[in-house]
Motif scaffolding. Structure first.
Motif, PDB file in Angstrom:
ATOM      1  N   LEU A 139       0.820  -1.216   0.000  1.00 16.12           N
ATOM      2  CA  LEU A 139       0.000   0.000   0.000  1.00 16.12           C
ATOM      3  C   LEU A 139       0.849   1.260   0.000  1.00 16.12           C
ATOM      4  N   GLU A 140       2.035   1.179   0.600  1.00 13.93           N
ATOM      5  CA  GLU A 140       2.894   2.365   0.753  1.00 13.93           C
ATOM      6  C   GLU A 140       3.859   2.579  -0.414  1.00 13.93           C
ATOM      7  N   ILE A 141       3.888   1.672  -1.370  1.00  9.69           N
ATOM      8  CA  ILE A 141       4.856   1.790  -2.471  1.00  9.69           C
ATOM      9  C   ILE A 141       4.519   2.931  -3.445  1.00  9.69           C
ATOM     10  N   PRO A 142       3.290   3.009  -3.984  1.00  6.90           N
ATOM     11  CA  PRO A 142       3.026   4.019  -5.012  1.00  6.90           C
ATOM     12  C   PRO A 142       2.860   5.423  -4.423  1.00  6.90           C
ATOM     13  N   ARG A 143       3.163   6.405  -5.246  1.00 11.54           N
ATOM     14  CA  ARG A 143       3.023   7.809  -4.835  1.00 11.54           C
ATOM     15  C   ARG A 143       1.580   8.139  -4.450  1.00 11.54           C
ATOM     16  N   TYR A 144       0.623   7.605  -5.219  1.00 12.84           N
ATOM     17  CA  TYR A 144      -0.792   7.856  -4.948  1.00 12.84           C
ATOM     18  C   TYR A 144      -1.448   6.695  -4.190  1.00 12.84           C
ATOM     19  N   GLY A 145      -0.650   5.770  -3.713  1.00 12.06           N
ATOM     20  CA  GLY A 145      -1.188   4.640  -2.969  1.00 12.06           C
ATOM     21  C   GLY A 145      -1.901   3.640  -3.866  1.00 12.06           C
ATOM     22  N   CYS A 146      -2.770   2.857  -3.265  1.00  9.27           N
ATOM     23  CA  CYS A 146      -3.565   1.858  -3.991  1.00  9.27           C
ATOM     24  C   CYS A 146      -5.031   2.267  -3.953  1.00  9.27           C
ATOM     25  N   ILE A 147      -5.678   2.243  -5.096  1.00  6.95           N
ATOM     26  CA  ILE A 147      -7.115   2.533  -5.134  1.00  6.95           C
ATOM     27  C   ILE A 147      -7.854   1.278  -5.577  1.00  6.95           C
ATOM     28  N   ASN A 148      -9.045   1.114  -5.037  1.00  5.02           N
ATOM     29  CA  ASN A 148      -9.831  -0.088  -5.278  1.00  5.02           C
ATOM     30  C   ASN A 148     -11.152   0.253  -5.944  1.00  5.02           C
ATOM     31  N   VAL A 149     -11.522  -0.539  -6.942  1.00  2.14           N
ATOM     32  CA  VAL A 149     -12.814  -0.410  -7.619  1.00  2.14           C
ATOM     33  C   VAL A 149     -13.748  -1.422  -6.954  1.00  2.14           C
ATOM     34  N   HIS A 150     -14.621  -0.938  -6.064  1.00  2.00           N
ATOM     35  CA  HIS A 150     -15.472  -1.839  -5.284  1.00  2.00           C
ATOM     36  C   HIS A 150     -16.925  -1.740  -5.750  1.00  2.00           C
ATOM     37  N   LEU A 187      -8.577   8.740 -11.503  1.00  2.00           N
ATOM     38  CA  LEU A 187      -7.135   8.867 -11.753  1.00  2.00           C
ATOM     39  C   LEU A 187      -6.793  10.264 -12.252  1.00  2.00           C
ATOM     40  N   LYS A 188      -7.646  10.818 -13.096  1.00  2.00           N
ATOM     41  CA  LYS A 188      -7.434  12.188 -13.584  1.00  2.00           C
ATOM     42  C   LYS A 188      -7.514  13.178 -12.415  1.00  2.00           C
ATOM     43  N   ASP A 189      -8.491  12.963 -11.530  1.00  2.00           N
ATOM     44  CA  ASP A 189      -8.635  13.826 -10.351  1.00  2.00           C
ATOM     45  C   ASP A 189      -7.411  13.724  -9.436  1.00  2.00           C
ATOM     46  N   LEU A 190      -6.881  12.519  -9.267  1.00  2.71           N
ATOM     47  CA  LEU A 190      -5.686  12.328  -8.441  1.00  2.71           C
ATOM     48  C   LEU A 190      -4.500  13.098  -9.009  1.00  2.71           C
ATOM     49  N   GLU A 191      -4.310  12.971 -10.315  1.00  2.00           N
ATOM     50  CA  GLU A 191      -3.192  13.664 -10.990  1.00  2.00           C
ATOM     51  C   GLU A 191      -3.306  15.169 -10.847  1.00  2.00           C
ATOM     52  N   GLU A 192      -4.521  15.673 -10.927  1.00  2.00           N
ATOM     53  CA  GLU A 192      -4.746  17.121 -10.905  1.00  2.00           C
ATOM     54  C   GLU A 192      -4.948  17.660  -9.489  1.00  2.00           C
ATOM     55  N   GLY A 193      -4.852  16.785  -8.500  1.00  2.00           N
ATOM     56  CA  GLY A 193      -5.017  17.209  -7.114  1.00  2.00           C
ATOM     57  C   GLY A 193      -6.436  17.561  -6.740  1.00  2.00           C
ATOM     58  N   LYS A 194      -7.412  17.056  -7.488  1.00  2.00           N
ATOM     59  CA  LYS A 194      -8.818  17.391  -7.242  1.00  2.00           C
ATOM     60  C   LYS A 194      -9.564  16.328  -6.434  1.00  2.00           C
ATOM     61  N   ALA A 195      -8.934  15.192  -6.208  1.00  2.00           N
ATOM     62  CA  ALA A 195      -9.619  14.093  -5.518  1.00  2.00           C
ATOM     63  C   ALA A 195      -9.896  14.451  -4.062  1.00  2.00           C
ATOM     64  N   VAL A 196     -11.126  14.235  -3.644  1.00  4.00           N
ATOM     65  CA  VAL A 196     -11.537  14.500  -2.253  1.00  4.00           C
ATOM     66  C   VAL A 196     -11.833  13.165  -1.586  1.00  4.00           C
ATOM     67  N   ARG A 197     -11.208  12.926  -0.456  1.00  2.00           N
ATOM     68  CA  ARG A 197     -11.394  11.656   0.259  1.00  2.00           C
ATOM     69  C   ARG A 197     -12.371  11.841   1.417  1.00  2.00           C
TER      70      ARG A 197
END
Length: 310
Positions: free
Chosen positions: A96-107, A180-190
């Motif tokens: 989980l800690e390896i990628p810059r943006y972490g791991c995302i899951n399609v649930h 993924l586009k939102d993550l790249e552009e810094g728009k993703a809200v968690r």
């Protein structure tokens, strides 16, 4: 983005293909090991592996992703993000800690509802009016990570596990590309999930679950039939043979009889007494025979009123 994709069944294929079409750099696909199938026990590739090979993407099939050697392989690949869709193994904290943006899951549910392995079938079995897909940031819990985005998918009155599977696969693929586009552009809200799920845990489906209990209501049995279509299917016993039930209709009226008793036989259907209401059986498959509508079945098989199923 440099992506490692983790997935195994048909459900994950749509997301993998959408990521490829969106122009992302797929640097590796991780899927479950090939499994023997059929009488000859021929090793069969997973649906995700077949797509990866078609697009000449490197494929990794570790027995366990938690193995140190595989974790080091992921570190060398250095993905920006790992996308997981119905992979089938627990992802470790180290991964989980390896990628810059972490791991995302399609649930395949509207989290926090239906955490677990079989959210699609349970949504139909439980008579839900809507389901959907949630993209979440994975953590060490089981489907407990922060929610990034959702899409709602209404269920049709005749929805089956199979038809909902297809709808959610397509919806999840589109939503993943957007996230993924939102993550790249810094728009993703968690958004944090509550500790408790809003529904029962969506446990794995087994063949045994398909055995019909005629003491249940006609509505519950009809939902079970649809939820377990196409696999593993709902079934009962008829004259000592397994009878799969593929399509049925709820009849609200009450008539005297024992649960499981065949009360009426018509040209294209037969009616079974349940714990509440009648069930009109419209499509069946007798052991050793093909799936067919009940009219065709009754032309080759004599049913008596008063017979008990189960």
């Amino acid at each position: 983005m440099k992506i490692v994709f983790m997935g195994t069944p048909d459900f994950a294929v749509g997301t993998l293909e959408a990521l490829i079409q969106a122009g992302h750099e797929l640097i590796g696909v991780v899927t479950q090991p090939d499994k023997p199938k059929g009488r000859g026990k021929t090793l069969m590739a997973t649906p995700v592996k077949e797509v990866a090979l078609k697009h000449q993407i490197p494929v990794y099939q570790p027995q366990k992703v938690r193995e140190t050697e595989f974790t080091e392989t992921l570190r060398r690949l250095a993905p920006d993000v790992i996308v997981v869709a119905a992979f089938g193994q627990i992802i470790t904290k180290e991964i989980l800690e390896i990628p810059r943006y972490g791991c995302i899951n399609v649930h395949a549910s509207l989290l926090p509802a239906y955490r677990g392995a079989a959210p699609i079938q349970w949504a139909v079995i439980n008579g839900e009016k809507e389901s959907g897909v949630t993209i979440m940031q994975m953590d060490e819990g089981l489907d407990t990570g922060d929610m990034i985005d959702k899409v709602v998918v209404p269920l049709a009155e005749d929805e089956t596990g199979g038809s909902l599977f297809d709808k959610l696969s397509q919806a999840g693929a589109r939503l993943c590309v957007k996230v993924l586009k939102d993550l790249e552009e810094g728009k993703a809200v968690r958004e944090k999930q509550p500790e408790e799920s809003t529904t029962a845990y969506a446990s794995m489906i087994s063949k045994k679950m398909g055995e019909v209990n005629w003491n249940e209501s006609a509505k519950s049995i009809e939902q079970l039939i649809r939820g377990l279509n196409p696999w593993p299917s709902a079934y009962t016993k008829l004259q000592g043979k397994t009878l799969k039930l593929w399509q049925a209709q709820v009849e609200e009226q009450e008539e005297e009889g024992r649960p499981g008793e065949i009360l009426r036989v018509e040209k294209d259907a037969f009616y079974v007494k349940t714990g509440k209401g009648l069930l009109k059986i419209k499509e069946v498959q007798l052991e050793g025979k093909k799936r067919m509508d009940t009219g065709a079945f009754l032309r080759g098989f004599h049913l008596n009123t008063g017979e008990l199923l189960g």
